[in-house]
Design a protein around this motif. Structure first.
Motif, PDB file in Angstrom:
ATOM      1  N   SER A 168       0.148   1.310  -7.618  1.00 18.71           N
ATOM      2  CA  SER A 168       0.073  -0.125  -7.375  1.00 18.71           C
ATOM      3  C   SER A 168      -0.620  -0.429  -6.050  1.00 18.71           C
ATOM      4  CB  SER A 168       1.482  -0.736  -7.377  1.00 18.71           C
ATOM      5  OG  SER A 168       1.468  -2.078  -6.953  1.00 18.71           O
ATOM      6  N   MET A 169      -0.280   0.327  -5.023  1.00 20.23           N
ATOM      7  CA  MET A 169      -0.933   0.168  -3.728  1.00 20.23           C
ATOM      8  C   MET A 169      -2.423   0.486  -3.841  1.00 20.23           C
ATOM      9  SD  MET A 169       1.228  -0.717  -1.280  1.00 20.23           S
ATOM     10  CE  MET A 169       2.912  -0.611  -0.704  1.00 20.23           C
ATOM     11  N   LEU A 170      -2.742   1.576  -4.517  1.00 19.32           N
ATOM     12  CA  LEU A 170      -4.132   1.996  -4.621  1.00 19.32           C
ATOM     13  C   LEU A 170      -4.981   1.008  -5.420  1.00 19.32           C
ATOM     14  CD1 LEU A 170      -3.668   5.830  -5.170  1.00 19.32           C
ATOM     15  CD2 LEU A 170      -4.472   4.681  -3.100  1.00 19.32           C
ATOM     16  N   GLU A 171      -4.377   0.329  -6.372  1.00 21.37           N
ATOM     17  CA  GLU A 171      -5.131  -0.688  -7.116  1.00 21.37           C
ATOM     18  C   GLU A 171      -5.636  -1.778  -6.180  1.00 21.37           C
ATOM     19  OE1 GLU A 171      -2.557  -2.132 -10.135  1.00 21.37           O
ATOM     20  OE2 GLU A 171      -2.707  -0.321 -11.382  1.00 21.37           O
ATOM     21  N   VAL A 172      -4.776  -2.197  -5.251  1.00 25.60           N
ATOM     22  CA  VAL A 172      -5.191  -3.202  -4.266  1.00 25.60           C
ATOM     23  C   VAL A 172      -6.257  -2.619  -3.354  1.00 25.60           C
ATOM     24  CG1 VAL A 172      -4.434  -4.690  -2.375  1.00 25.60           C
ATOM     25  CG2 VAL A 172      -2.947  -4.338  -4.360  1.00 25.60           C
ATOM     26  N   LEU A 173      -6.075  -1.380  -2.918  1.00 24.27           N
ATOM     27  CA  LEU A 173      -7.039  -0.733  -2.027  1.00 24.27           C
ATOM     28  C   LEU A 173      -8.420  -0.686  -2.662  1.00 24.27           C
ATOM     29  CD1 LEU A 173      -6.454   2.434   0.116  1.00 24.27           C
ATOM     30  CD2 LEU A 173      -8.517   2.231  -1.256  1.00 24.27           C
ATOM     31  N   ARG A 174      -8.490  -0.274  -3.921  1.00 26.85           N
ATOM     32  CA  ARG A 174      -9.802  -0.169  -4.585  1.00 26.85           C
ATOM     33  C   ARG A 174     -10.496  -1.524  -4.664  1.00 26.85           C
ATOM     34  NH1 ARG A 174      -6.480   2.868  -8.473  1.00 26.85           N
ATOM     35  NH2 ARG A 174      -6.566   5.082  -7.892  1.00 26.85           N
ATOM     36  N   GLU A 175      -9.708  -2.569  -4.856  1.00 26.32           N
ATOM     37  CA  GLU A 175     -10.284  -3.909  -4.931  1.00 26.32           C
ATOM     38  C   GLU A 175     -10.716  -4.401  -3.558  1.00 26.32           C
ATOM     39  OE1 GLU A 175      -8.880  -8.461  -6.104  1.00 26.32           O
ATOM     40  OE2 GLU A 175      -7.739  -6.736  -6.827  1.00 26.32           O
TER      41      GLU A 175
END
Length: 275
Positions: A91-98
């Motif tokens: 979930s954290m990484l999804e925000v990071l990629r965006e």
């Protein structure tokens, strides 16, 4: 409202966390679905952090462990470093990629076990010049994570392990009480004590900064909801925390809905070099 006094609270606890692997996994899972909320209210880092840790020249290869939503990753990328971000929460990484499209990769892993190949001059995967952790090192096993950082930087001419924390400045009395109501870990540890990196690294230099983040009253509640204690609590406990926080902010400190609050923070950064 707080009177602005910066009188210090003496004798704050000085012990870092002492967590087993199961506890680290359980606490880390608390943020599994909170990436966007975390990114909205957690503070960014002072402008000097990246250049102080990595130097002014761009192009260093950096592995960031516990990268979360990329609050520090975006500073690394903006400074034109080559960054691989690692975090246990998808979930954290999804925000990071965006939020950080310039990151070279964003992968699920931990500080103790990144899942990355150790590079060398002969490998397709280059050696990392540095491993960094912002707001994350106190959740890892420092010996195992230090060994992993050493493995990833094997072959670098100047390997470095950089550790950074933003903490509520609990030496300010009204912030100390706020942190206790929020059950923020900032009350219970000093980041410098938590920064041990095992026998393969030694602290080369430390830098500290004090500054403020402006939040609305409502955002202080949002900030509380990103804390591990709140995320892991049942509904009854969460309601008690928010009731106490409502009393403190509105009745005791006198803030009205929508009012802005300057929240004092302390940033601590550490450069570690190989022994």
């Amino acid at each position: 409202m707080p009177d602005g006094s910066m009188s210090r609270v003496p004798n704050l606890p000085q012990s870092g966390p002492n967590l087993g692997a199961a506890q680290r996994s359980q606490i880390g899972s608390a943020w599994a679905g909170s990436g966007a909320d975390y990114d909205a209210v957690r503070p960014h880092y002072p402008d000097w952090c990246v250049s102080w840790l990595l130097g002014s020249e761009p192009g260093r290869r950096v592995v960031e462990v516990g990268a979360g939503t990329g609050l520090f990753t975006r500073d690394l990328v903006a400074a034109r470093h080559h960054v691989v971000a690692v975090d246990p929460s998808e979930s954290m990484l999804e925000v990071l990629r965006e939020q950080v499209p310039g990151v070279e990769a964003a992968l699920v892993g931990t500080g103790e076990s990144t899942g990355l190949d150790a590079g060398s001059d002969d490998d397709a995967v280059p050696t990392a010049d540095a491993v960094v952790a912002a707001q994350a090192w106190h959740w890892v096993d420092p010996v195992a994570a230090g060994a992993e950082a050493a493995r990833l930087t094997t072959g670098s001419a100047s390997p470095m392990l950089g550790l950074v924390w933003n903490q509520l400045d609990v030496q300010v009395p009204w912030v100390h009480r706020l942190a206790r109501i929020m059950h923020a870990g900032d009350v219970h540890r000093d980041a410098e004590v938590a920064a041990q990196a095992g026998p393969l690294w030694r602290i080369d230099e430390v830098r500290e900064d004090h500054w403020t983040q402006e939040l609305s009253v409502e955002q202080v509640f949002d900030l509380t909801r990103t804390r591990a204690y709140w995320l892991r609590s049942n509904q009854k406990t969460r309601e008690r925390v928010e009731t106490n926080l409502r009393w403190y902010l509105h009745e005791h400190l006198g803030y009205k809905p929508g009012e802005r609050i300057d929240i004092p923070y302390r940033t601590l950064a550490m450069r570690n070099v190989r022994v």
